[in-house]
Design a protein around this motif. Structure first.
Motif, PDB file in Angstrom:
ATOM      1  N   MET A   1       0.846  -1.192   0.000  1.00  0.00           N
ATOM      2  CA  MET A   1       0.000   0.000   0.000  1.00  0.00           C
ATOM      3  C   MET A   1       0.878   1.237   0.000  1.00  0.00           C
ATOM      4  SD  MET A   1      -2.993   1.119   2.697  1.00  0.00           S
ATOM      5  CE  MET A   1      -3.997  -0.290   2.280  1.00  0.00           C
ATOM      6  N   SER A   2       0.591   2.204  -0.887  1.00  0.00           N
ATOM      7  CA  SER A   2       1.405   3.400  -1.009  1.00  0.00           C
ATOM      8  C   SER A   2       1.076   4.385   0.093  1.00  0.00           C
ATOM      9  CB  SER A   2       1.160   4.058  -2.371  1.00  0.00           C
ATOM     10  OG  SER A   2      -0.161   4.559  -2.439  1.00  0.00           O
ATOM     11  N   MET A   3       1.929   5.415   0.200  1.00  0.00           N
ATOM     12  CA  MET A   3       1.698   6.442   1.209  1.00  0.00           C
ATOM     13  C   MET A   3       0.396   7.177   0.951  1.00  0.00           C
ATOM     14  SD  MET A   3       4.153   9.616   2.360  1.00  0.00           S
ATOM     15  CE  MET A   3       5.476   8.492   2.778  1.00  0.00           C
ATOM     16  N   ASN A   4       0.069   7.435  -0.341  1.00  0.00           N
ATOM     17  CA  ASN A   4      -1.179   8.114  -0.665  1.00  0.00           C
ATOM     18  C   ASN A   4      -2.386   7.268  -0.281  1.00  0.00           C
ATOM     19  OD1 ASN A   4       0.076  10.379  -1.698  1.00  0.00           O
ATOM     20  ND2 ASN A   4       0.153   9.578  -3.794  1.00  0.00           N
ATOM     21  N   ASP A   5      -2.277   5.959  -0.493  1.00  0.00           N
ATOM     22  CA  ASP A   5      -3.368   5.061  -0.100  1.00  0.00           C
ATOM     23  C   ASP A   5      -3.552   5.069   1.405  1.00  0.00           C
ATOM     24  OD1 ASP A   5      -3.848   4.327  -2.712  1.00  0.00           O
ATOM     25  OD2 ASP A   5      -2.526   2.577  -2.630  1.00  0.00           O
ATOM     26  N   ALA A   8      -5.261   8.375   2.340  1.00  0.00           N
ATOM     27  CA  ALA A   8      -6.674   8.381   1.976  1.00  0.00           C
ATOM     28  C   ALA A   8      -7.499   7.540   2.943  1.00  0.00           C
ATOM     29  CB  ALA A   8      -6.844   7.865   0.543  1.00  0.00           C
ATOM     30  N   MET A   9      -6.963   6.381   3.329  1.00  0.00           N
ATOM     31  CA  MET A   9      -7.684   5.512   4.261  1.00  0.00           C
ATOM     32  C   MET A   9      -7.821   6.169   5.619  1.00  0.00           C
ATOM     33  SD  MET A   9      -6.739   1.649   5.542  1.00  0.00           S
ATOM     34  CE  MET A   9      -5.306   2.232   6.457  1.00  0.00           C
ATOM     35  N   LEU A  10      -6.727   6.759   6.109  1.00  0.00           N
ATOM     36  CA  LEU A  10      -6.770   7.422   7.407  1.00  0.00           C
ATOM     37  C   LEU A  10      -7.696   8.633   7.379  1.00  0.00           C
ATOM     38  CD1 LEU A  10      -3.049   7.247   8.568  1.00  0.00           C
ATOM     39  CD2 LEU A  10      -5.009   6.158   9.644  1.00  0.00           C
ATOM     40  N   SER A  11      -7.728   9.335   6.245  1.00  0.00           N
ATOM     41  CA  SER A  11      -8.613  10.487   6.119  1.00  0.00           C
ATOM     42  C   SER A  11     -10.060  10.076   6.289  1.00  0.00           C
ATOM     43  CB  SER A  11      -8.423  11.155   4.755  1.00  0.00           C
ATOM     44  OG  SER A  11      -7.132  11.683   4.619  1.00  0.00           O
ATOM     45  N   CYS A  12     -10.448   8.984   5.654  1.00  0.00           N
ATOM     46  CA  CYS A  12     -11.821   8.489   5.767  1.00  0.00           C
ATOM     47  C   CYS A  12     -12.146   8.115   7.206  1.00  0.00           C
ATOM     48  CB  CYS A  12     -12.025   7.299   4.835  1.00  0.00           C
ATOM     49  SG  CYS A  12     -11.941   7.705   3.080  1.00  0.00           S
ATOM     50  N   VAL A  13     -11.192   7.473   7.891  1.00  0.00           N
ATOM     51  CA  VAL A  13     -11.409   7.076   9.285  1.00  0.00           C
ATOM     52  C   VAL A  13     -11.572   8.309  10.165  1.00  0.00           C
ATOM     53  CG1 VAL A  13     -10.383   5.945  11.288  1.00  0.00           C
ATOM     54  CG2 VAL A  13     -10.182   4.890   9.023  1.00  0.00           C
ATOM     55  N   VAL A  14     -10.684   9.300   9.980  1.00  0.00           N
ATOM     56  CA  VAL A  14     -10.728  10.515  10.797  1.00  0.00           C
ATOM     57  C   VAL A  14     -12.042  11.256  10.599  1.00  0.00           C
ATOM     58  CG1 VAL A  14      -9.699  12.798  11.069  1.00  0.00           C
ATOM     59  CG2 VAL A  14      -8.230  10.792  10.953  1.00  0.00           C
ATOM     60  N   LEU A  80       1.045   3.822  10.183  1.00  0.00           N
ATOM     61  CA  LEU A  80       0.290   4.375   9.058  1.00  0.00           C
ATOM     62  C   LEU A  80       0.387   5.891   8.993  1.00  0.00           C
ATOM     63  CD1 LEU A  80      -2.988   2.224   9.127  1.00  0.00           C
ATOM     64  CD2 LEU A  80      -1.041   2.011   7.574  1.00  0.00           C
ATOM     65  N   ALA A  81       0.449   6.541  10.167  1.00  0.00           N
ATOM     66  CA  ALA A  81       0.493   8.003  10.204  1.00  0.00           C
ATOM     67  C   ALA A  81       1.888   8.542   9.975  1.00  0.00           C
ATOM     68  CB  ALA A  81      -0.041   8.509  11.543  1.00  0.00           C
ATOM     69  N   LEU A 131      -9.393   4.587  19.247  1.00  0.00           N
ATOM     70  CA  LEU A 131      -8.869   5.606  20.168  1.00  0.00           C
ATOM     71  C   LEU A 131      -7.659   6.354  19.609  1.00  0.00           C
ATOM     72  CD1 LEU A 131      -8.754   7.050  22.891  1.00  0.00           C
ATOM     73  CD2 LEU A 131      -7.595   5.039  23.845  1.00  0.00           C
ATOM     74  N   PRO A 132      -6.655   5.680  19.012  1.00  0.00           N
ATOM     75  CA  PRO A 132      -5.478   6.420  18.520  1.00  0.00           C
ATOM     76  C   PRO A 132      -5.767   7.402  17.400  1.00  0.00           C
ATOM     77  CG  PRO A 132      -4.980   4.075  18.774  1.00  0.00           C
ATOM     78  CD  PRO A 132      -6.458   4.218  18.900  1.00  0.00           C
ATOM     79  N   VAL A 133      -6.959   7.309  16.770  1.00  0.00           N
ATOM     80  CA  VAL A 133      -7.288   8.223  15.673  1.00  0.00           C
ATOM     81  C   VAL A 133      -7.249   9.677  16.138  1.00  0.00           C
ATOM     82  CG1 VAL A 133      -9.113   8.918  14.057  1.00  0.00           C
ATOM     83  CG2 VAL A 133      -8.656   6.497  14.464  1.00  0.00           C
ATOM     84  N   SER A 134      -7.621   9.927  17.380  1.00  0.00           N
ATOM     85  CA  SER A 134      -7.622  11.300  17.894  1.00  0.00           C
ATOM     86  C   SER A 134      -6.216  11.827  18.144  1.00  0.00           C
ATOM     87  CB  SER A 134      -8.432  11.377  19.196  1.00  0.00           C
ATOM     88  OG  SER A 134      -9.790  11.091  18.962  1.00  0.00           O
ATOM     89  N   PHE A 135      -5.205  10.976  18.034  1.00  0.00           N
ATOM     90  CA  PHE A 135      -3.840  11.375  18.340  1.00  0.00           C
ATOM     91  C   PHE A 135      -2.975  11.540  17.084  1.00  0.00           C
ATOM     92  CE2 PHE A 135      -5.512   9.666  22.158  1.00  0.00           C
ATOM     93  CZ  PHE A 135      -4.821  10.233  23.214  1.00  0.00           C
ATOM     94  N   VAL A 136      -3.485  11.143  15.914  1.00  0.00           N
ATOM     95  CA  VAL A 136      -2.672  11.221  14.695  1.00  0.00           C
ATOM     96  C   VAL A 136      -2.878  12.560  14.011  1.00  0.00           C
ATOM     97  CG1 VAL A 136      -2.709   8.738  14.338  1.00  0.00           C
ATOM     98  CG2 VAL A 136      -4.472  10.145  13.273  1.00  0.00           C
TER      99      VAL A 136
END
Length: 285
Positions: A1-5, A8-14, A80-81, A131-136
């Motif tokens: 998985m590339s950095m852009n992928d 994008a995945m983390l953006s959707c989660v956030v 991932l972050a 939970l870690p989503v709020s910290f990235v």
């Protein structure tokens, strides 16, 4: 998985985290008045056994799984972050998860037969999973360490120590075999003199301190956020983006509401056993 992928995945989660916390907070408030929700959220001494088809339970000692999942999730999001998790708050979160895992194995005395509903179990797993989503995606430099920042850091450590001490007090009531009957009153030491659930109060303070700490750090521009503009109407995308930047406060609010309702339910249970008690449900004053 590339950095852009990854981005994008983390953006959707956030983007979905803050609305999710709003829904969970609403459900927690409703559980105070809706019997079914209250039953699903109960555990341990406050849970009343039922024989309905949806009455599926797991042992309360499975609480340890929450912190195992939290540690695995923290490591995953850190990778991932790409290291955009501020090390100061990351250390506090890591310490909290390790401490709670230690308490599950070496402090808590889980009574035989103590259980929780399987839906409550999966809710706990889900909470620590995200939970870690709020910290990235938080920028941090030594220049951002202000006096207020240091106070909040010390506040967090203090509350973690207080929670540990009060968990030990609860454990000391039991005989270590797990067969001693449920205690009718909490300890009469430290904050327990004024509150039925000071350990819940300490946990709320831990999350509030994280809210202040993360709020003082500049949010980085979330790469891949433009993805939301392509999927959603622009107005909705802007709303979700605004909520995403304040997700740490939605996290703190969810924990405060959930534990506040749990403290009220515990107070109701205790007052049935000792109706003359004048302790508060949550705040030790």
């Amino acid at each position: 998985m590339s950095m852009n992928d990854d981005s994008a995945m983390l953006s959707c989660v956030v983007l979905v985290v803050a609305p999710l916390y709003v829904m969970l907070s609403t459900a927690a408030l409703a559980s105070r008045y809706v019997p079914l929700l209250k039953y699903l959220a109960s555990h341990g001494k406050t849970m009343e056994s039922q024989t309905n088809w949806w009455s599926i339970y797991v042992p309360k000692r499975y609480f340890a799984h929450f912190y195992m999942v939290g540690l695995a999730s923290l490591a995953t999001f850190w990778i991932l972050a790409r290291g955009t998790m501020p090390w100061t708050t990351h250390i506090l979160l890591l310490f909290h998860l390790l401490r709670r895992l230690y308490e599950c194995f070496y402090v808590h005395q889980f009574r035989k037969g103590s259980k929780m509903h399987v839906l409550g179990y999966f809710l706990g797993v889900g909470h620590y999973l995200i939970l870690p989503v709020s910290f990235v995606w938080k920028q941090h430099t030594f220049d951002s360490i202000t006096f207020t920042y240091c106070i909040c850091w010390i506040w967090n450590i203090w509350m973690q120590c207080e929670q540990y001490l009060h968990h030990r007090m609860l454990a000391e009531i039991r005989d270590g075999t797990g067969v001693k009957p449920v205690y009718r009153t909490p300890p009469n030491k430290r904050w327990f003199r004024r509150s039925f659930c000071p350990h819940y109060f300490a946990e709320i303070m831990i999350y509030l301190s994280w809210g202040f700490l993360l709020g003082q750090q500049d949010s980085m521009e979330i790469s891949g956020m433009e993805l939301s503009d392509k999927i959603l109407q622009r107005g909705m995308a802007e709303l979700l983006s605004a909520l995403a930047y304040q997700r740490h406060w939605f996290l703190a609010a969810w924990v405060a509401i959930n534990l506040g309702v749990s403290a009220l339910n515990n107070r109701d249970w205790y007052l049935q056993k000792c109706p003359k008690s004048s302790r508060n449900a949550l705040i030790p004053i």
